[in-house]
Structure formats: C-alpha cells, structure tokens
Design a protein around this motif. Structure first.
Motif, PDB file in Angstrom:
ATOM      1  N   GLY A 613      17.919  -1.645   1.274  1.00 38.81           N
ATOM      2  CA  GLY A 613      17.510  -2.416   2.441  1.00 38.81           C
ATOM      3  C   GLY A 613      16.128  -2.024   2.913  1.00 38.81           C
ATOM      4  O   GLY A 613      15.389  -1.287   2.245  1.00 38.81           O
ATOM      5  N   LYS A 614      15.786  -2.500   4.090  1.00 39.44           N
ATOM      6  CA  LYS A 614      14.481  -2.247   4.676  1.00 39.44           C
ATOM      7  C   LYS A 614      14.579  -1.114   5.684  1.00 39.44           C
ATOM      8  O   LYS A 614      15.485  -1.106   6.528  1.00 39.44           O
ATOM      9  N   SER A 633      20.256  -3.507   6.009  1.00 38.21           N
ATOM     10  CA  SER A 633      20.786  -4.047   4.763  1.00 38.21           C
ATOM     11  C   SER A 633      21.149  -5.513   4.947  1.00 38.21           C
ATOM     12  O   SER A 633      20.900  -6.110   5.992  1.00 38.21           O
ATOM     13  N   ARG A 658       9.182  -0.668   4.595  1.00 42.40           N
ATOM     14  CA  ARG A 658       9.254  -0.853   3.147  1.00 42.40           C
ATOM     15  C   ARG A 658      10.698  -0.950   2.684  1.00 42.40           C
ATOM     16  O   ARG A 658      11.618  -0.458   3.337  1.00 42.40           O
ATOM     17  N   GLN A 659      10.893  -1.583   1.533  1.00 39.89           N
ATOM     18  CA  GLN A 659      12.220  -1.649   0.923  1.00 39.89           C
ATOM     19  C   GLN A 659      12.539  -0.292   0.299  1.00 39.89           C
ATOM     20  O   GLN A 659      11.723   0.265  -0.444  1.00 39.89           O
ATOM     21  N   GLN A 682      10.685   1.559  -3.956  1.00 40.43           N
ATOM     22  CA  GLN A 682      10.674   0.787  -5.192  1.00 40.43           C
ATOM     23  C   GLN A 682       9.677   1.339  -6.201  1.00 40.43           C
ATOM     24  O   GLN A 682       9.833   1.153  -7.405  1.00 40.43           O
TER      25      GLN A 682
END
Length: 713
Positions: A613-614, A633, A658-659, A682
């Motif tokens: 999630g973020k 999420s 950010r993710q 990521q």
C-alpha cells in the motif's frame, strides 16, 4: 487445534440435524474457535442455522454478516441471501433443515451451491457448481432505524464517580506539571552553576506548589476567554450563527433552545472550526460561559437528526460539569502542542544537519510533554463519554441518531486522513475532547466499506480482556458505546440501528493474556520476591548465619527486585510477541476484515502480515518519533509502529507518499496496529525496525540495573 477436527465437526452437524441445537451450538462454537480454513467455515455456517433455529436471531445475523465477507463467492452469496431472510420484519418460522449432503462442504476442490429454502427459510447446502458471486466492493448500509416519539425516563445517573474522577484529573495534572517545573528549574540552576561568571537563580530553589495552584485556578477561571483567543489564533475558530445552524439542522437549534430553557441557562455560544474532519467539543467553566464547537466537516457530513444528537451530547458535558477540568487540560496542552508544531516547521527549514537535529530534539521533547499532560485526563475522557451518550439519548429520544453520528464521525475522520495523507495537527491536538478518537477512526472508519459494523465491532463487544486493553486509550471502545445505545433503543421498544451482541461466552485465554501483560505482572512479583529476600536475610541475621543486614538497611534492594521482575516479564513475552514471519503464510490486506473481526484475538497473537500500500503520515521533523505512520491498503488504513536503529540514515517518514511493502506483526487490540519488521520500497530500498532487538536490550538493561542495585545495597 483438536487432533480430530472432522469427527468433531460431524458430531456438531449430526446434533444439528437431530434438532439438538444446544449441543450443536456448543460443539460448533468450539470448532469455529479452534480451527481455520474450510472446517471453520462449515462450523460457522452450521452455527447460523443453530442460532436461527434456537431463535437467537441477533447472533445468527452477526455471524451471517461475517460470512458475507468470505472469499468464497458461494458462501458470500448464501450469507447475503440468509441475511435478507433473517432481517425480514415478519419472518416465517424456521421449521425444516435441509440435510447436509457432503461432509466436505467447502474445499477448493469441492465448490458448493448454497441456497436458502423458501419453504422454511432454512439454509440448503448442496455440493456442485453454482453461480459466481459478484466481486463488487460492499457499500455502507444504513438501516436508518427510527426514534422514540414518547419515551420513558432512564434510571437517574450517579454522577459521584465522574466528579471524583474530575478531582483526580486535576490532582494528576497539577502533580505532573509540578514535577516538570521542578525538573526544569533544577536543570537551569545546574547549568548556571557550571558556567563561569553566572549565578543560579535563587527563586528556582523555592517550592513551586502554591504558585502553581494559584496559576491553575486562575487559568480555570479565565479558560473560556483564553481558549477563545487560542482557538481563533491557531485554528481560525469563528462564530456559528443560529441562521447557519438552522440551515443545517433545525432540530439542533430547537434542542439547544428547549433544553437551556428547561435548565434556566443562558444558551451556550456556538462556534465552528473550518476543518474537514467531523469533530465537536465543549469548553468553559460554568454553564453560562460554555462554548460548543463543531467543525464544518461535521455540519457537512451528518444528517439533521445526527447533528442534533451531537449537540445534545455536548449539552450533556455541561449538565454533568465534566467540561471544566477538560477545558483546563486543553488550555495547558494547546500551547505546548503549538510549540511542537513550530519546532517541526523550523526543523524542516533547516538545511544544516546540526540545526535540524536540534529542532528534532526540541520537537520530540515538546511532543512528549504534550502526551504526558494529556495522559492525565485519559480515564476522565473515557468515562464522561458514556454519561453524555446517555444524556443525548434522553434529550432527543434518538439513540439511533447518535449511533449513526458516531459511525459517520469515524468514517469522516478516516476519509480526511486518507485525503490529506496525514493526521492533521488540529485533529490530534483536540483529540482528548472530541466525541470519537482519531486513533479508533484510522482503521474502523476506513474499513467500513469492506465489512459490516457488526463484524468489525465484535471485538469491542465480546473480547473478555477488552477492558484491560483500553487503559491507555483516550476514548472507550466504540462497540461498547453503541451497544449501550442499542440497549436504550430496545428499552424504548424501537429497532436499534445495529444488532450488536450484548453477551456471549467466549473462551477466556488466561495463558495468552498473562503473556500479554507479563512485563507488568513481573513488577508485583518482583515486590513479592523482595519481601521474601528481606525475610530470608532477617532470619539469617537473627540466627547469626549470615551478616548481610547492614547492606540492605536502606531498602533500595526493592527497586532492584522490581526491575528484575520487569525484565524477566519482557524476556518471557518477547518470543511470543515477535515470532518468525514466513512469507508463504503471511496474511495480505484482503484478509484484514476477517482478521480484525475475530473477537478472540489479543495483541500477543502476533499475526504475520505482508501489506502492500501507500505509506502516509506527516513528513519531516514533525514525525521524527514515527508517531504518524499509516499504511493505506486497498481495504483499510492501519497504524504502523516503528523503532529505528541508532544513527539510521533512512527513516520511514522519508518515504511518505510512496508505494511500500510492509512486513510485520498485526496486533488486534482496542486500536489495531502493525509492528513493522521491514518496510520495502518498489526500488528495493529496505528499512528494518528491530522491535525484538530493542525489547531484548531493554530487558537486559533492566536486569543488569536491578542486579547492580541488589548487589550494591
């Protein structure tokens, strides 16, 4: 888990088919609690039937609601159909039970088609293919239950416990402020003594007790006007005219006017804050000096009767006189919180590392002092809410309206946090006087679209240890509040907005709860150990066997024993609290609604999760303690707890927006949270949060300190 789960399940289903619903319920409840997967689903489906047949419709509805969130489309479809029949106003009597045609009812290789028998309103379960349930996200369903047109007065409230707690809050606030003031004065003088050409301030050696008492009483007397200025300067508070209130809720205006006339009060001044989060609070020192404040978000997001219920709730604070001390707490804490904000702002503007670290230190100290002073009002804030919920129901005759208002406030706060991608400063600083805690709203308000209120609030209503797990909360459990309001609705013979279970015998997991509180249990056990040692030493001294009495005459060894007991408690708990997380078995965010609905969970259960999630929260200096870290999420917001390594170059607040992938331990307590193990971006950047290492370090340090005191005497 039992060694033979399928025969046990079959025994329960056999009793169900034979009409022995009491035996079937007992067996299937045990199976549902002790198993997982397909067997647990089968037991839960059987329990719905048993509850419905034994006319315990409330339990059947609650469990059926939980099943409606199942990953199995067939189970979800059956549960949805069952809910329609169970909630019909005039249900036909359940008389027949369709036979179980396949004991492997729910498995990956045996999909099922579950139908509801129209003849007898009984569930018919058949193996084989079936229509696939839709995968649309569930929406929030409001029952819009009615209100009482004429209602009997409730039993008269005993306000003595609340008033005693008010006095206790004032004493606690005074004591904490006095100790902090003494600490600062001594620190200043110690610094002045060590500096050349400077002399200590003699006034700082005086006892500040009388001075502080005078200041606090003066602040209490002037609190309405000082808070007017602070709220206007810091939060842009404005006057709310009667005309504007009438356009939002004519009922609220009538309630205020009628109630104040009955009491012979001057109407309280109405204020509004330009905040998107729905909040409300009351401050002042006398009924005629009271101010009721609501946010613009509350006026925009609540219906007319719900706004009236909230205003009646705030009138309850004035009636019960519980707003006086809380106004003082608010007056003392707002300037300190403002300093935390200012230090954070200055820190973000500093480009030099030294200046930024200095601002981080000052911001952290200010935030810690704010938490400490606010903490003196936690028991008071919890108890007074129950009293005012009841007052609101008595004033309006609309407990269901207050139920919807509380839930909509929770949803609105979560939506604002999600939109702003952080917890706003006003929301946190005013939390102690708000009707709903923002901590409760983070998960509870955001998950509302993916589960039912009854499912999520099961933990609040049924967990046998819920009272102990709310001691450090600013507000009582929402489920308990709504449960009491539902009881008032039933007392007045109106349908409640929510069907919350009022009682159910869950298995009390004493061993798990003992592990949960092991560090705190170790403290009294350490005292018992100290008494035992003292008796042994006295006996040895009297018998002239060992002359150690001269070492322990100053009683400092008791402190050593308490530290040792505390450290042993941490060491006992640490392995259970932080078990290894296996990637293959880690739960994902799709499972969060089911996990959080389990009423038996404790924080010690340590569910391994891997959530994508973020990352949201405050950026920069204002979040240097990691106090505002949240994972957003697909299903909900969940609070994150992070403990950094010393001199860690990258911190979670640097990754806000950010993710990320969060791996950690999900804790189901009064407020769900995740203890972070790793936080990965990521791009592959990974931040570790060494919770078990720091727990072990604290335990070893306390053990060494206690042993040193014990041996030194």
């Amino acid at each position: 888990m039992p060694s033979h789960p399928i025969p046990t399940l079959n025994t329960g289903l056999t009793a169900l088919k034979q009409g022995d619903y009491q035996t079937a319920t007992a067996i299937l409840e045990a199976v549902a609690l002790e198993t997982s997967g397909a067997i647990r689903l089968q037991a839960q489906i059987g329990l719905v039937v048993a509850y419905a047949r034994s006319k315990d419709v409330a339990k059947a509805i609650t469990l059926c609601t939980l099943l409606s969130q199942s990953d199995s489309p067939q189970v979800k479809q059956w549960a949805d159909q069952s809910l329609l029949h169970l909630t019909k106003p005039h249900k036909t009597k359940v008389t027949e039970f369709a036979p179980w045609e396949n004991e492997n009812l729910i498995t990956d290789s045996h999909p099922v088609n579950l139908r509801w028998s129209e003849e007898g309103n009984s569930p018919r379960l058949k193996p084989g293919g079936g229509e696939q349930g839709n995968n649309t996200k569930p929406t929030i369903h409001w029952r819009l239950a009615g209100r009482a047109k004429e209602w009997q007065p409730l039993q008269q409230l005993n306000l003595v416990p609340l008033w005693l707690l008010q006095a206790g809050t004032f004493v606690a606030l005074f004591w904490v402020m006095r100790e902090l003031l003494v600490l600062v004065m001594r620190l200043v003088n110690d610094i002045l003594v060590k500096l050349p050409f400077l002399e200590p301030i003699q006034l700082f050696y005086a006892n500040p007790t009388n001075f502080l008492l005078i200041v606090l009483f003066l602040l209490m007397g002037l609190s309405p006007w000082i808070l007017d200025g602070l709220l206007k300067a810091f939060y842009d508070q404005r006057k709310l005219t009667k005309e504007v209130l009438n356009t939002r809720s004519q009922e609220a205006a009538r309630v205020i006017q009628r109630y104040c006339q009955q009491r012979g009060w001057r109407q309280p001044k109405l204020k509004v804050l330009p905040l998107a989060s729905p909040i409300a609070f009351t401050y002042g020192n006398l009924p005629r000096n009271a101010r009721i404040v609501v946010s613009q978000g509350l006026l925009d997001q609540l219906a007319e009767d719900e706004i009236a219920a909230i205003y009646a709730h705030e009138l309850g604070h004035i009636t019960n006189w519980d707003f006086v001390v809380l106004s003082l707490v608010l007056l003392v804490t707002i300037p300190i919180y403002r300093q935390y904000q200012q230090f954070s702002l200055w820190g973000d503007k500093r480009s030099q590392s030294l200046g930024r670290r200095l601002m981080q230190l000052l911001a952290s100290c200010a935030y810690g002092v704010w938490c400490l002073l606010t903490g003196t009002a936690l028991p008071n804030s919890q108890l007074r809410v129950y009293y005012c919920d009841r007052r609101s129901s008595e004033i309006t005759g609309n407990p269901n309206g207050l139920v919807r208002a509380i839930l909509k406030i929770t949803i609105g706060i979560a939506s604002d946090i999600q939109k702003e991608e952080k917890t706003s400063y006003p929301l946190e600083s005013l939390n102690i006087v708000s009707p709903v805690s923002y901590q409760q709203s983070i998960c509870g308000g955001s998950i509302a679209r993916y589960t039912t209120f009854e499912s999520f609030l099961m933990w609040d209503c049924l967990n046998p240890y819920r009272w102990w797990l709310t001691l450090n909360n600013s507000h009582p459990l929402i489920g308990l509040r709504l449960q009491r309001l539902s009881s008032i609705a039933r007392y007045w013979h109106i349908e409640p907005e929510l069907n919350l279970l009022s009682s159910q015998s869950l298995i009390q997991r004493h061993q798990s709860f003992f592990l949960q509180i092991a560090p705190f249990v170790g403290i009294p056990l350490g005292f018992v150990f100290a008494v035992f040692i003292w008796l042994a030493w006295q006996l040895a001294f009297q018998l002239k066997f060992l002359n150690l009495k001269w070492i322990y005459d100053n009683w400092s060894f008791i402190t050593g024993c308490l530290l040792i007991g505390f450290s042993i408690g941490i060491l006992i708990r640490v392995n259970y609290f932080f078990p290894p997380i296996k990637p293959a078995s880690a739960q994902t965010d799709e499972r969060l609604p089911d996990l959080l609905a389990n009423p038996t969970l404790l924080p010690i259960d340590s569910i391994g999760v891997r959530i994508v999630g973020k990352l949201i929260g405050r950026q920069g200096t204002g979040n240097c303690l990691g106090q505002d870290l949240i994972i957003q999420s697909n299903t909900s917001l969940v609070k994150l707890h992070h403990i950094p390594f010393l001199f860690q170059k990258v911190n979670p607040q640097d990754l806000i927006g950010r993710q990320v992938i969060v791996t950690g331990w999900l804790r189901r307590g009064a407020t769900p949270w995740i203890d972070i193990q790793t936080l990965q971006t990521q791009s592959g950047k990974t931040i570790h949060s060494p919770h078990p290492i720091w727990s072990t370090v604290v335990a070893v340090a306390c053990l060494a300190w206690g042993a040193y005191i014990l041996l030194k005497g």
